[in-house]
Design a protein around this motif. Structure first.
Motif, PDB file in Angstrom:
ATOM      1  N   ILE A  35       0.857  -1.187   0.000  1.00 31.01           N
ATOM      2  CA  ILE A  35       0.000   0.000   0.000  1.00 31.01           C
ATOM      3  C   ILE A  35       0.890   1.233   0.000  1.00 31.01           C
ATOM      4  CG2 ILE A  35      -1.731   1.298   1.307  1.00 31.01           C
ATOM      5  CD1 ILE A  35      -2.337  -1.525   2.639  1.00 31.01           C
ATOM      6  N   VAL A  36       0.576   2.183  -0.856  1.00 28.98           N
ATOM      7  CA  VAL A  36       1.315   3.445  -0.883  1.00 28.98           C
ATOM      8  C   VAL A  36       0.341   4.563  -0.521  1.00 28.98           C
ATOM      9  CG1 VAL A  36       2.678   5.039  -2.251  1.00 28.98           C
ATOM     10  CG2 VAL A  36       2.895   2.590  -2.637  1.00 28.98           C
ATOM     11  N   ILE A  37       0.650   5.255   0.564  1.00 26.47           N
ATOM     12  CA  ILE A  37      -0.215   6.329   1.053  1.00 26.47           C
ATOM     13  C   ILE A  37       0.328   7.657   0.553  1.00 26.47           C
ATOM     14  CG2 ILE A  37      -1.232   7.395   3.104  1.00 26.47           C
ATOM     15  CD1 ILE A  37      -0.516   4.755   4.590  1.00 26.47           C
ATOM     16  N   CYS A  38      -0.477   8.385  -0.205  1.00 24.66           N
ATOM     17  CA  CYS A  38      -0.058   9.660  -0.792  1.00 24.66           C
ATOM     18  C   CYS A  38      -0.836  10.838  -0.219  1.00 24.66           C
ATOM     19  CB  CYS A  38      -0.216   9.614  -2.316  1.00 24.66           C
ATOM     20  SG  CYS A  38       0.814   8.371  -3.117  1.00 24.66           S
ATOM     21  N   LEU A  39      -1.509  10.638   0.891  1.00 24.23           N
ATOM     22  CA  LEU A  39      -2.282  11.714   1.513  1.00 24.23           C
ATOM     23  C   LEU A  39      -1.350  12.666   2.268  1.00 24.23           C
ATOM     24  CD1 LEU A  39      -5.178   9.566   3.045  1.00 24.23           C
ATOM     25  CD2 LEU A  39      -5.286  10.942   0.956  1.00 24.23           C
ATOM     26  N   PRO A  40      -1.654  13.949   2.303  1.00 29.16           N
ATOM     27  CA  PRO A  40      -0.843  14.889   3.100  1.00 29.16           C
ATOM     28  C   PRO A  40      -0.987  14.577   4.589  1.00 29.16           C
ATOM     29  CG  PRO A  40      -2.805  15.968   2.224  1.00 29.16           C
ATOM     30  CD  PRO A  40      -2.748  14.632   1.566  1.00 29.16           C
ATOM     31  N   ILE A  41       0.135  14.422   5.252  1.00 33.68           N
ATOM     32  CA  ILE A  41       0.114  13.929   6.626  1.00 33.68           C
ATOM     33  C   ILE A  41      -0.505  14.937   7.602  1.00 33.68           C
ATOM     34  CG2 ILE A  41       2.428  14.781   7.223  1.00 33.68           C
ATOM     35  CD1 ILE A  41       2.833  12.115   8.718  1.00 33.68           C
ATOM     36  N   ARG A  42      -0.368  16.233   7.338  1.00 33.49           N
ATOM     37  CA  ARG A  42      -0.899  17.237   8.273  1.00 33.49           C
ATOM     38  C   ARG A  42      -2.420  17.213   8.313  1.00 33.49           C
ATOM     39  NH1 ARG A  42       0.800  23.385   7.354  1.00 33.49           N
ATOM     40  NH2 ARG A  42      -0.353  22.973   5.429  1.00 33.49           N
ATOM     41  N   THR A  43      -3.049  16.994   7.158  1.00 34.67           N
ATOM     42  CA  THR A  43      -4.513  17.008   7.074  1.00 34.67           C
ATOM     43  C   THR A  43      -5.121  15.664   7.439  1.00 34.67           C
ATOM     44  OG1 THR A  43      -4.302  18.608   5.277  1.00 34.67           O
ATOM     45  CG2 THR A  43      -6.459  17.585   5.585  1.00 34.67           C
ATOM     46  N   TYR A  44      -4.428  14.585   7.107  1.00 40.01           N
ATOM     47  CA  TYR A  44      -5.022  13.246   7.248  1.00 40.01           C
ATOM     48  C   TYR A  44      -4.255  12.383   8.255  1.00 40.01           C
ATOM     49  CZ  TYR A  44      -7.843  14.154   3.081  1.00 40.01           C
ATOM     50  OH  TYR A  44      -8.738  14.667   2.188  1.00 40.01           O
ATOM     51  N   TYR A  45      -3.718  12.973   9.284  1.00 38.60           N
ATOM     52  CA  TYR A  45      -2.885  12.216  10.223  1.00 38.60           C
ATOM     53  C   TYR A  45      -3.631  11.022  10.818  1.00 38.60           C
ATOM     54  CZ  TYR A  45      -0.110  10.973  14.293  1.00 38.60           C
ATOM     55  OH  TYR A  45       0.607  10.269  15.226  1.00 38.60           O
ATOM     56  N   ASP A  46      -4.823  11.240  11.358  1.00 45.85           N
ATOM     57  CA  ASP A  46      -5.572  10.155  11.994  1.00 45.85           C
ATOM     58  C   ASP A  46      -5.952   9.073  10.986  1.00 45.85           C
ATOM     59  OD1 ASP A  46      -5.427  11.352  14.478  1.00 45.85           O
ATOM     60  OD2 ASP A  46      -7.317  12.448  14.230  1.00 45.85           O
TER      61      ASP A  46
END
Length: 479
Positions: A218-229
């Motif tokens: 799995i490769v997560i490409c979401l911005p960490i600041r907005t989608y941390y949880d």
């Protein structure tokens, strides 16, 4: 190290080894063709080569191998492998190394007087090397494409996040087709890149998408600041099911500084990886599986022939039974066994569900009425499992690993933590198999043994389990 870089390095290492093999093969062939008369002939007709000649030839060969390793064109290999069966051979690919090889051979001739037939030696070397090189490289590429050196020809990727970063990774996987990556699809709450992509669901559907698809990483490409949880939850769920997860992120937004990259994109990649057998340990385990299964097939072939004959004489159906089982990362394969039950056993099972003696999703009856007379003895001494050695040769199973689960049992799994057993290849024998009273263990205890094997895997543990399997089989405690 990212998954792309890891596979790229493995491919390059294998190709370098094939180059070394080509140089050594050609040199030895030419040496025997041109230097047999340098042997000393004794009066009794016997011949031997002096130690001095052996050492000098060995040193020259080492120099030639070193030159080819230095001249290895890695960038060209990355572009060409898997696109052509013979790696797009170019004139310069041979011209420069062969010119240097000729200079080295001449230097050893003039400096030490190594080769008596120097013109014949160089002519044969220049003629044979391109032929052998193309042949060895072509065979190697075909073996790579068949998945012999790599666990699977294709690694299935699930991208979390449909932004430009995720779409860029999708494009990268298509451009580097030689690495054998396949983007199964994206999950996100919306198509944020505006391009034509395969959406498998929303972020809340992640667990269900992971359950029903064959996903290797799995490769997560979401911005960490907005989608941390959300990212944390995805990483934990992936870990629970034994699937590697990677997070691509720009840690700091800078105006002039450039992020170093291992992926050919200007991103940082953090890796949360759970894989019991990876890299060179995987190669060692695969070699052990191939050599072990070949040896066991040779040793057990008389037993298998007698079992097949007994089943044929019993005459209650086919000799072999093939059933769909769940393999590594939920890939479905046909598991081969000697038939030990009546031909309609799977239909009758529905009527016997109430008599199931195992808890959890597994079905097992100590005195199953569907088992035939010959089948009872085959099961008692695990002879019915011997055809699975051919599953091992085909790369679908390993000698040691969690037992392959049937589709019926897999579809009834309720706990995701038990799905982590699918992060390794299923095996013919396992930790549970060598327990003294294994049939009295609960399903949860069985799964815990599988997790202990996965988390504590090492090569010698496989050897130990194989050795412990012998007395378990001989004692006939399988039924």
């Amino acid at each position: 190290m990212t998954m792309l870089e890891s596979r790229r390095r493995t491919l390059m290492t294998v190709l370098k080894l094939t180059d070394i093999l080509s140089v050594i093969t050609v040199y030895i062939l030419v040496m025997f063709a041109c230097q047999l008369d340098t042997a000393v002939i004794r009066p009794d007709g016997a011949a031997y080569v002096s130690l001095r000649m052996v050492v000098i030839n060995f040193v020259e060969l080492l120099v030639l191998v070193g030159v080819h390793l230095v001249m290895f064109d890695e960038s060209h290999m990355q572009r060409e492998i898997f696109r052509h069966s013979t790696i797009g051979i170019r004139t310069l690919q041979f011209a420069v190394p062969l010119m240097i090889d000729s200079v080295i051979i001449w230097a050893f001739y003039f400096g030490i007087g190594l080769h008596y037939h120097i013109f014949l030696f160089i002519s044969l070397y220049l003629l044979l090397f391109p032929t052998v090189y193309v042949l060895v490289r072509s065979i190697t590429v075909r073996m790579m494409r068949s998945g012999m050196f790599i666990p699977y020809d294709t690694i299935n990727i699930l991208i979390v996040g449909s932004n430009t970063r995720g779409f860029g990774l999708n494009a990268l996987s298509k451009n580097d087709t030689h690495l054998g990556f396949n983007v199964v699809g994206f999950i996100d709450d919306d198509n944020r890149c505006g391009q034509e992509i395969t959406m498998l669901g929303k972020l809340d559907d992640f667990v269900e998408v992971l359950r029903r698809n064959v996903i290797d990483t799995i490769v997560i490409c979401l911005p960490i600041r907005t989608y941390y949880d959300t990212i944390l939850n995805i990483v934990l769920e992936a870990e629970k099911q034994g699937v590697a997860s990677h997070h691509v992120t720009t840690l700091f937004s800078t105006k002039f500084s450039r992020n170093d990259s291992m992926m050919d994109v200007d991103e940082r990649m953090m890796l949360m990886h759970h894989h019991a057998v990876d890299g060179w340990p995987h190669v060692a385990k695969r070699v052990f599986d191939i050599l072990g299964s070949l040896m066991l097939i040779a040793m057990c072939s008389p037993v298998m022939l007698l079992a097949a004959l007994a089943l044929r004489l019993e005459g209650a159906g086919p000799v072999l039974f093939k059933q769909s089982r769940v393999g590594i990362n939920k890939r479905i394969f046909k598991c081969i066994k000697f038939r030990t039950m009546d031909p309609n056993a799977e239909q009758v099972q529905q009527q016997l569900e109430s008599a199931n003696e195992m808890d959890g999703p597994v079905f097992k009856i100590r005195r199953d009425p569907r088992i035939t007379r010959v089948g009872y003895w085959l099961r008692k001494y695990n002879i019915d499992e011997l055809p699975q050695l051919f599953n091992v040769l085909r790369g679908e199973m390993s000698l040691v690993g969690p037992r392959p689960m049937s589709l019926r049992d897999f579809n009834r799994l309720s706990d995701d933590w038990a799905r982590r057993r699918f992060c390794v290849k299923p095996g013919i024998t396992c930790t549970w198999q060598v327990q003294l009273h294994r049939n009295s263990l609960s399903f949860a205890q069985w799964m815990e043994l599988d997790m202990q094997y996965i988390d504590g895997w090492n090569f010698f543990e496989d050897v130990k389990i194989c050795l412990r399997t012998i007395p378990a089989v001989v004692s006939g405690t399988s039924v």
